[in-house]
Design an enzyme around this catalytic site. Structure first.
Site, PDB file in Angstrom:
ATOM      1  N   THR A 116       0.789  -1.319  -0.026  1.00  0.00           N
ATOM      2  CA  THR A 116      -0.099   0.058  -0.070  1.00  0.00           C
ATOM      3  C   THR A 116       0.757   1.168  -0.097  1.00  0.00           C
ATOM      4  O   THR A 116       0.222   2.097  -0.595  1.00  0.00           O
ATOM      5  CB  THR A 116      -1.135   0.001   1.186  1.00  0.00           C
ATOM      6  OG1 THR A 116      -0.259  -0.282   2.510  1.00  0.00           O
ATOM      7  CG2 THR A 116      -1.788  -1.221   1.029  1.00  0.00           C
ATOM      8  N   CYS A 117       1.949   1.119   0.617  1.00  0.00           N
ATOM      9  CA  CYS A 117       2.965   2.434   0.734  1.00  0.00           C
ATOM     10  C   CYS A 117       3.397   2.856  -0.832  1.00  0.00           C
ATOM     11  O   CYS A 117       3.987   3.851  -0.905  1.00  0.00           O
ATOM     12  CB  CYS A 117       3.806   2.296   1.759  1.00  0.00           C
ATOM     13  SG  CYS A 117       4.824   0.884   1.447  1.00  0.00           S
ATOM     14  N   PHE A 118       3.569   1.723  -1.788  1.00  0.00           N
ATOM     15  CA  PHE A 118       3.979   1.952  -3.140  1.00  0.00           C
ATOM     16  C   PHE A 118       3.036   2.044  -4.328  1.00  0.00           C
ATOM     17  O   PHE A 118       3.386   1.839  -5.315  1.00  0.00           O
ATOM     18  CB  PHE A 118       5.057   0.916  -3.276  1.00  0.00           C
ATOM     19  CG  PHE A 118       6.114   1.191  -2.361  1.00  0.00           C
ATOM     20  CD1 PHE A 118       6.940   2.221  -2.212  1.00  0.00           C
ATOM     21  CD2 PHE A 118       6.564  -0.095  -1.543  1.00  0.00           C
ATOM     22  CE1 PHE A 118       7.916   2.319  -1.199  1.00  0.00           C
ATOM     23  CE2 PHE A 118       7.424   0.147  -0.411  1.00  0.00           C
ATOM     24  CZ  PHE A 118       8.323   1.196  -0.330  1.00  0.00           C
TER      25      PHE A 118
END
Length: 581
Positions: free
Chosen positions: A548-550
Site C-alpha cells: 500500500t505504501c507503493f
C-alpha cells in the site's frame, strides 16, 4: 562592522525575549544542549523562538498558557513558531484551492446505488412511497413516521417471529411481542440472539448487512429535532460547544443545521455540508488533534502531540461523537482514518502487517529483525522504545523491566509484537479511549460487529464511481507489459466487477477506498507521487500481494483467467491486503 553588530543586536533581542519568557539553556551529561521552559516546567531539544509578530501569550482562569493571534483574532494552545505559522498558511491555501473540487468529489459519493438490491414482484409496505431527488437518486418516504431514507424498505431485515412494529400517535416507534403479550421501545433486532443470528446469515452480503444497520439506526431514532446553529468562520468551536453539551440520545434525533447569517431550511443538504466542512476542519494543524499517517493516501491518525491542548481529551470525545453521528445519520466525512484505526474502533487486534500502510520504514525495520539472526548481528537492543514530542525524547518500557531485557533471536518475536502494538498506541491511549467513548455513546460497538474495517471505511467515506480507463492509463508495469496476458486478464477482472468490488480492490492495493482529487494520476506513495504498478512476482501457486505504501500489486504469472480471478478474490476478501506465499 555592520554585520557583527547586527548579529549581536539580534542575539541580544532573542536573549531578552527568552529571558522575559523565562527560558534557560542547559547541557545534559552527554554534552547535548536542551532548553528549560520555567513557565510550563517542561524541556525541549529545540531552541525556543520569539513569538511571531502580532502574537501574545496569556493565561486563562486556570493559569494555563495560551496564545492570541491579533492578526486573525484567534487563539490556540499551541505555542506558535515561524514553521507552524507557515504550515498553517499552507494548509489554508491548499484547502482554499481544492475546496470546490473536494466538495464536488464529496457530493458524488454514495454507499449503495438505488439499483444495488433488486426487489422484484413485491409492493412497498403500507404508507411508503418511492421518489427521486434532483440528482436522480431514488429514495423512500415513510408517511407513517414522516421520515425518509435511501434504503428500500423491502430489503430490510425482518422482525423475529411473533413480533410486530407499530407507531404511537406521537410518531414514536414501539414493538409488540405477541408470544409474551408485552411491548417495548427497544427493537428486538438490536440485541436479541435471534436477530443476531439472522444478521449473521447475511455476512457475505454487504448490502443486506448495511440495510440491517440502517434499520437499527432508524428504529432507535427519537422523535423531534436537534438544532445546531454554527458560523462558517468558527465551525469547529461552535460545533464543539453544541455537541458536547447535548445528551447522547439527542444526537440520534433528526439533525437541523443552521449556518448563521444564511437563509435556508435543512432537508439534508445543510447537514451534509456541515459534516463536510467540520470533518475537514478537524485537520487544522492549530488544533493539533490529527495528522496524516504518511504522504501515501492522506489517511488520518491521532497526533501524539495533541496533549499540548489541555482540553484535548474533550475534543477527542467530541470528534468521536461527530464521526458516529455521520455513521448513524448516513452522512459522509471528508477525510478518513487509517485502516488500523478502524480496526481498533471495531475492537479488533492489529498486527505487524498493518504497519506497512502507516509507517513503511518502521515496518521494514521490524521485518529485517524478523528475517535476520539478531545474535549474529550483536545489536544492543532492549525491550524499550523512544518517542520524541516537541523535541523531548522519552524512553518507554515495552514490558516490565524491559530496559534490562536484551532482544535476542529467541525472544525477538515477542519484541516485534510488543513493538508493533506500541507503534499503534504510543502516546495516544487516552486520546483513543476518549474518541471511542464519544463514538460508542451514539453507535454501540455491537451494532458494528458484523462489519470489517474496510466496510466501516466505506460506510463513513462513501464510494465513488471508479473510472477504469483512467486507472488503466495511469498504470505502470514491471517485468510485465500492457500486452502481457496476465495484465490483460487483470483489467478484464476489474471491468467485470461491480463498483463496490472495484473499491475493495482499490483498498487492497492502496489502503484506502478514496480516489485522489484529479484521478489516478495523482496517487501518492511513500516517496511522493507514485502511479499504480503491477509487478510480476512469484509462482502461480502464490496469492497476489499488495504494497500500500507503493501502490504496487505483486501479480504472479497465472496460467489462466479463472485462476487469476480465484486468487485475486481470495486475497482481497481473506488476507487483509497481504497475500501469503
Amino acid at each position: 562592522m555592520l554585520i557583527p553588530n547586527f548579529i549581536s543586536v539580534c542575539a541580544l533581542n532573542l536573549l531578552c525575549i527568552i529571558t522575559v519568557e523565562r527560558w534557560e539553556e542547559r547541557t545534559d551529561p552527554y554534552g547535548r544542549h536542551y532548553y528549560v521552559d520555567h513557565n510550563t516546567r517542561t524541556t525541549t531539544w529545540e531552541r525556543p523562538e520569539p513569538l511571531p509578530s502580532g502574537w501574545e501569550r496569556r493565561h486563562d482562569q486556570y493559569n494555563r498558557p495560551y496564545y492570541v493571534d491579533h492578526n486573525t483574532r484567534t487563539t490556540t494552545w499551541h505555542r506558535p513558531t515561524s514553521e507552524s505559522i507557515r504550515t498553517f498558511q499552507q494548509w489554508q491555501e491548499r484547502r482554499q484551492q481544492n475546496q470546490d473540487v473536494r466538495r464536488q468529489n464529496y457530493q458524488q459519493r454514495y454507499l449503495i446505488p438505488s439499483s444495488g438490491i433488486q426487489v422484484v414482484g413485491r409492493d412497498l409496505p403500507p404508507g411508503w412511497e418511492r421518489r427521486i431527488d434532483h440528482n436522480g437518486r431514488v429514495y423512500f418516504v415513510d408517511h407513517n413516521t414522516k421520515t425518509t431514507q435511501w434504503e428500500d424498505p423491502r430489503t430490510l431485515a425482518p422482525l423475529p417471529p411473533s413480533w410486530e412494529k407499530k407507531v404511537t400517535d406521537q410518531g414514536i416507534v414501539y414493538f409488540i411481542d405477541h408470544s409474551t403479550k408485552t411491548t417495548t421501545y427497544t427493537d428486538p433486532r438490536t440485541g436479541a440472539p435471534r436477530y443476531l443470528k439472522c444478521f449473521s446469515s447475511y455476512q457475505g452480503n454487504f448490502d443486506w448487512r448495511l440495510a440491517g444497520f440502517r434499520q437499527m439506526c432508524q428504529d432507535s431514532a427519537l422523535p423531534g429535532h436537534t438544532k445546531i446553529a454554527i458560523s462558517r468562520n468558527t465551525i469547529f468551536e461552535d460545533s464543539y460547544n453544541a455537541i458536547i453539551s447535548l445528551k447522547p440520545y439527542d444526537l440520534r434525533k433528526r439533525l437541523y443545521i443552521m449556518f448563521k447569517g444564511e437563509d435556508g431550511l435543512d432537508y439534508g443538504g445543510l447537514a451534509r455540508e456541515w459534516f463536510f466542512q467540520l470533518s475537514h476542519e478537524m485537520l487544522n494543524p492549530m488544533y493539533c488533534l490529527f495528522e496524516y499517517a504518511n504522504q501515501n493516501n492522506y489517511s488520518l491518525q491521532i497526533n501524539a502531540a495533541s496533549s499540548v491542548n489541555p482540553d484535548h481529551l474533550k475534543y477527542f470525545k467530541f470528534v468521536g461523537r461527530v464521526i458516529a453521528m455521520a455513521l448513524y445519520h448516513g452522512k459522509f466525512i471528508d477525510n478518513g482514518f487509517t485502516l488500523p484505526f478502524y480496526k481498533r474502533l471495531l475492537n479488533r487486534g492489529v498486527s505487524i502487517n498493518d504497519l506497512e500502510q502507516v509507517d513503511p520504514e518502521f515496518y521494514n525495520s521490524l521485518n529485517w529483525i524478523k528475517d535476520n539472526n539478531i545474535d549474529e548481528c550483536d545489536m544492543e537492543m532492549f525491550f524499550t522504545a523512544d518517542m520524541e514530542i516537541f523535541g523531548e525524547i522519552k524512553t518507554y518500557e515495552l514490558k516490565t523491566g524491559g530496559s534490562d531485557i536484551k532482544v535476542t533471536d529467541e525472544n525477538k518475536e515477542e519484541y516485534i509484537n510488543l513493538m508493533s502494538h506500541w507503534r499503534f498506541t504510543r502516546g495516544v491511549e487516552d486520546q483513543t479511549k476518549a474518541f471511542m467513548e464519544g463514538f460508542y455513546e451514539v453507535v454501540p460497538l455491537r451494532w458494528l460487529e458484523f462489519f470489517n474495517e474496510k466496510e466501516l471505511e466505506m460506510m463513513l467515506c462513501g464510494m465513488q464511481e471508479i473510472d477504469v480507463d483512467d486507472w488503466q492509463q495511469n498504470t505502470v508495469y514491471k517485468h510485465y507489459t500492457k500486452n502481457s496476458k496476465q495484465v490483460m486478464w487483470f483489467w478484464q477482472f476489474v471491468r467485470d466487477r461491480k463498483n463496490e468490488q472495484r473499491i475493495r480492490l482499490l483498498q487492497f492495493i492502496t489502503g484506502t477506498c478514496r480516489v485522489p482529487i484529479g484521478g489516478f494520476s495523482h496517487l501518492m506513495g511513500s516517496n511522493g507521487p507514485q502511479k499504480f504498478c503491477i509487478e510480476k512476482v512469484g509462482k502461480e501457486s502464490w496469492l497476489p500481494r499488495s504494497h500500500t505504501c507503493f501502490n504496487r500489486l505483486d501479480l504472479p504469472p497465472y496460467k489462466s483467467y479463472d485462476q487469476l480471478v480465484e486468487k485475486l478474490n481470495f486475497a482481497i476478501e481473506e488476507t487483509e491486503g497481504f497475500g501469503n506465499e
